[in-house]
Motif scaffolding. Structure first.
Motif, PDB file in Angstrom:
ATOM      1  N   THR A  61      -2.267  -1.106   7.394  1.00  0.00           N
ATOM      2  CA  THR A  61      -1.706  -1.856   7.106  1.00  0.00           C
ATOM      3  C   THR A  61      -0.783  -2.702   7.377  1.00  0.00           C
ATOM      4  O   THR A  61      -0.258  -4.160   7.658  1.00  0.00           O
ATOM      5  CB  THR A  61      -0.423  -1.438   5.911  1.00  0.00           C
ATOM      6  OG1 THR A  61      -0.874  -0.770   5.021  1.00  0.00           O
ATOM      7  CG2 THR A  61       0.217  -2.354   5.314  1.00  0.00           C
ATOM      8  N   VAL A 100       3.633  -0.501   3.786  1.00  0.00           N
ATOM      9  CA  VAL A 100       3.507  -0.013   3.444  1.00  0.00           C
ATOM     10  C   VAL A 100       4.864   0.946   3.010  1.00  0.00           C
ATOM     11  O   VAL A 100       5.679   0.671   4.694  1.00  0.00           O
ATOM     12  CB  VAL A 100       2.038   0.816   4.625  1.00  0.00           C
ATOM     13  CG1 VAL A 100       2.809   0.706   5.750  1.00  0.00           C
ATOM     14  CG2 VAL A 100       2.009   2.572   3.848  1.00  0.00           C
ATOM     15  N   VAL A 143      -4.243   4.628   6.150  1.00  0.00           N
ATOM     16  CA  VAL A 143      -3.452   3.015   5.315  1.00  0.00           C
ATOM     17  C   VAL A 143      -2.704   2.922   5.919  1.00  0.00           C
ATOM     18  O   VAL A 143      -2.089   1.749   6.235  1.00  0.00           O
ATOM     19  CB  VAL A 143      -2.675   4.138   3.710  1.00  0.00           C
ATOM     20  CG1 VAL A 143      -2.232   2.815   3.587  1.00  0.00           C
ATOM     21  CG2 VAL A 143      -4.105   4.472   3.001  1.00  0.00           C
ATOM     22  N   ARG A 144      -2.009   3.905   6.428  1.00  0.00           N
ATOM     23  CA  ARG A 144       0.192   3.139   7.832  1.00  0.00           C
ATOM     24  C   ARG A 144      -1.389   2.105   8.274  1.00  0.00           C
ATOM     25  O   ARG A 144      -0.542   1.141   8.333  1.00  0.00           O
ATOM     26  CB  ARG A 144      -0.038   4.930   8.402  1.00  0.00           C
ATOM     27  CG  ARG A 144       1.646   3.768   8.904  1.00  0.00           C
ATOM     28  CD  ARG A 144       2.145   5.905   9.777  1.00  0.00           C
ATOM     29  NE  ARG A 144       2.560   5.607  10.616  1.00  0.00           N
ATOM     30  CZ  ARG A 144       4.222   4.770   9.840  1.00  0.00           C
ATOM     31  NH1 ARG A 144       4.406   5.849   8.971  1.00  0.00           N
ATOM     32  NH2 ARG A 144       5.326   4.690  11.056  1.00  0.00           N
ATOM     33  N   LYS A 149      -4.173   8.735   4.480  1.00  0.00           N
ATOM     34  CA  LYS A 149      -2.287   8.112   4.184  1.00  0.00           C
ATOM     35  C   LYS A 149      -2.509   8.208   5.854  1.00  0.00           C
ATOM     36  O   LYS A 149      -1.436   6.576   6.067  1.00  0.00           O
ATOM     37  CB  LYS A 149      -1.919   8.738   4.157  1.00  0.00           C
ATOM     38  CG  LYS A 149      -1.099   9.112   2.676  1.00  0.00           C
ATOM     39  CD  LYS A 149      -1.798   8.193   1.733  1.00  0.00           C
ATOM     40  CE  LYS A 149      -1.533   8.474   0.099  1.00  0.00           C
ATOM     41  NZ  LYS A 149      -2.138   7.260  -0.801  1.00  0.00           N
ATOM     42  N   ALA A 155       1.409  10.951   6.600  1.00  0.00           N
ATOM     43  CA  ALA A 155       0.275  10.064   8.153  1.00  0.00           C
ATOM     44  C   ALA A 155       0.934  10.758   8.707  1.00  0.00           C
ATOM     45  O   ALA A 155      -0.010  10.797   9.742  1.00  0.00           O
ATOM     46  CB  ALA A 155       0.533   9.135   7.097  1.00  0.00           C
ATOM     47  N   ASN A 208       0.938  -1.047  -0.071  1.00  0.00           N
ATOM     48  CA  ASN A 208       0.189  -0.098   0.297  1.00  0.00           C
ATOM     49  C   ASN A 208       0.494   1.201  -0.354  1.00  0.00           C
ATOM     50  O   ASN A 208       1.770   1.656   0.773  1.00  0.00           O
ATOM     51  CB  ASN A 208      -1.027   0.308   1.057  1.00  0.00           C
ATOM     52  CG  ASN A 208      -1.814  -0.908   1.376  1.00  0.00           C
ATOM     53  OD1 ASN A 208      -2.420  -1.332   0.020  1.00  0.00           O
ATOM     54  ND2 ASN A 208      -2.603  -1.290   2.095  1.00  0.00           N
ATOM     55  N   ALA A 229       5.712   4.887   2.777  1.00  0.00           N
ATOM     56  CA  ALA A 229       6.040   6.318   3.259  1.00  0.00           C
ATOM     57  C   ALA A 229       6.983   7.116   2.368  1.00  0.00           C
ATOM     58  O   ALA A 229       7.542   7.437   2.944  1.00  0.00           O
ATOM     59  CB  ALA A 229       6.191   6.468   4.893  1.00  0.00           C
ATOM     60  N   GLY A 265       1.307   4.937   1.041  1.00  0.00           N
ATOM     61  CA  GLY A 265       0.939   5.647   1.753  1.00  0.00           C
ATOM     62  C   GLY A 265       2.049   6.927   2.181  1.00  0.00           C
ATOM     63  O   GLY A 265       2.213   7.462   0.738  1.00  0.00           O
TER      64      GLY A 265
END
Length: 269
Positions: A159, A175, A155-156, A152, A141, A135, A177, A137
């Motif tokens: 995941t 994830v 998402v973090r 985000k 985030a 994913n 980033a 990110g």
């Protein structure tokens, strides 16, 4: 070498993921709205890398289209061994006073779609006993800067939780980033980046290479580049008022970009 499905494959990081996966001898499923660009990319990948490329046009803010992609992930024909949830968008607006429909589309794309596709992929991969979910990110985030940061951050955390559930199944979740990266992302969102410091920028090729290397190692949290590893470490331990102040600085940069874009539009008119 298996099949990888990449969302947002027609441009930006998604395009780079498609190329690096194809040159590593993975067949690819290319997902994005622009069928013409995907078809052109399919021809280029097949000619240059000798892999099979499949075009799957879809608007990932449309739930029926998302379900079509989810069905592809569940299929045992040319099974998908790697899902790259990359599709995203930038909202060049403030939340207060902004277009709430645009906010809703962003939420669908960067939160719900990630959840639905990850669910479909994880079920199929666990059944087969192997696979990986990546994913995309963002370092955003870790700061307080509008709904993009909130998406985000989801998402973090999502995941990380998924990685916990998948432990021991043969399937991994990662994830990545990245920070600011040279792609079409900002231009497509009409985000003026002239006020951003040059040292903040990463190359898409390096971001994707680092992310895929971390997927191969089973790393859960992938942060490309030493500079963003350092920034992320500072943000995680910084007092929240300092984090909010950093978000205010980023917001000021975005506001400056919005004003510059409006000035250019006015001059064109």
């Amino acid at each position: 070498m298996g099949t990888a499905l990449v969302t947002g494959a027609s441009a930006g990081l998604g395009l780079e993921f498609a190329w690096q996966l194809a040159t590593a001898r993975h067949d690819v499923v290319l997902v994005a709205r622009d069928e013409e660009r995907l078809t052109r990319l399919k021809g280029q990948l097949e000619a240059a890398a000798g892999v099979h490329a499949e075009v799957l046009p879809a608007d990932l803010t449309d739930r029926a289209d998302v379900e079509r992609v989810a069905q592809r992930l569940r299929s045992d024909e040319r099974p998908v061994g790697l899902l790259v949830n990359n599709a995203g968008l930038g909202l060049n607006q403030r939340f207060v006073g902004g277009d709430v429909d645009a906010e809703d589309r962003a939420l669908e794309l960067m939160v719900r779609t990630v959840m639905v596709l990850s669910h479909a992929a994880a079920d199929a991969m666990v059944r087969r006993g192997r696979g990986a979910i990546l994913n995309v990110g963002s370092v955003a985030a870790l700061i307080a800067s509008g709904t993009y940061s909130a998406h985000k951050a989801w998402v973090r955390t999502f995941t990380e939780g998924l990685a916990v559930e998948l432990k021991g199944t043969g399937v991994t979740a990662t994830v990545v980033a990245p920070g600011y990266t040279h792609t079409e992302f900002h231009a497509r969102g009409r985000i003026d980046t002239t006020h951003y410091p040059t040292a903040a920028w990463l190359d898409a090729e390096d971001v994707v290479a680092a992310a895929l290397a971390d997927v191969r190692r089973g790393v859960v949290l992938s942060t490309p580049s030493l500079r963003y590893k350092a920034v992320s470490a500072l943000l995680r331990v910084a007092p929240r008022p300092a984090v909010r102040a950093f978000g205010s600085y980023r917001r000021a940069l975005l506001d400056a970009g919005i004003e510059a874009e409006r000035d250019r539009d006015a001059a064109r008119d």
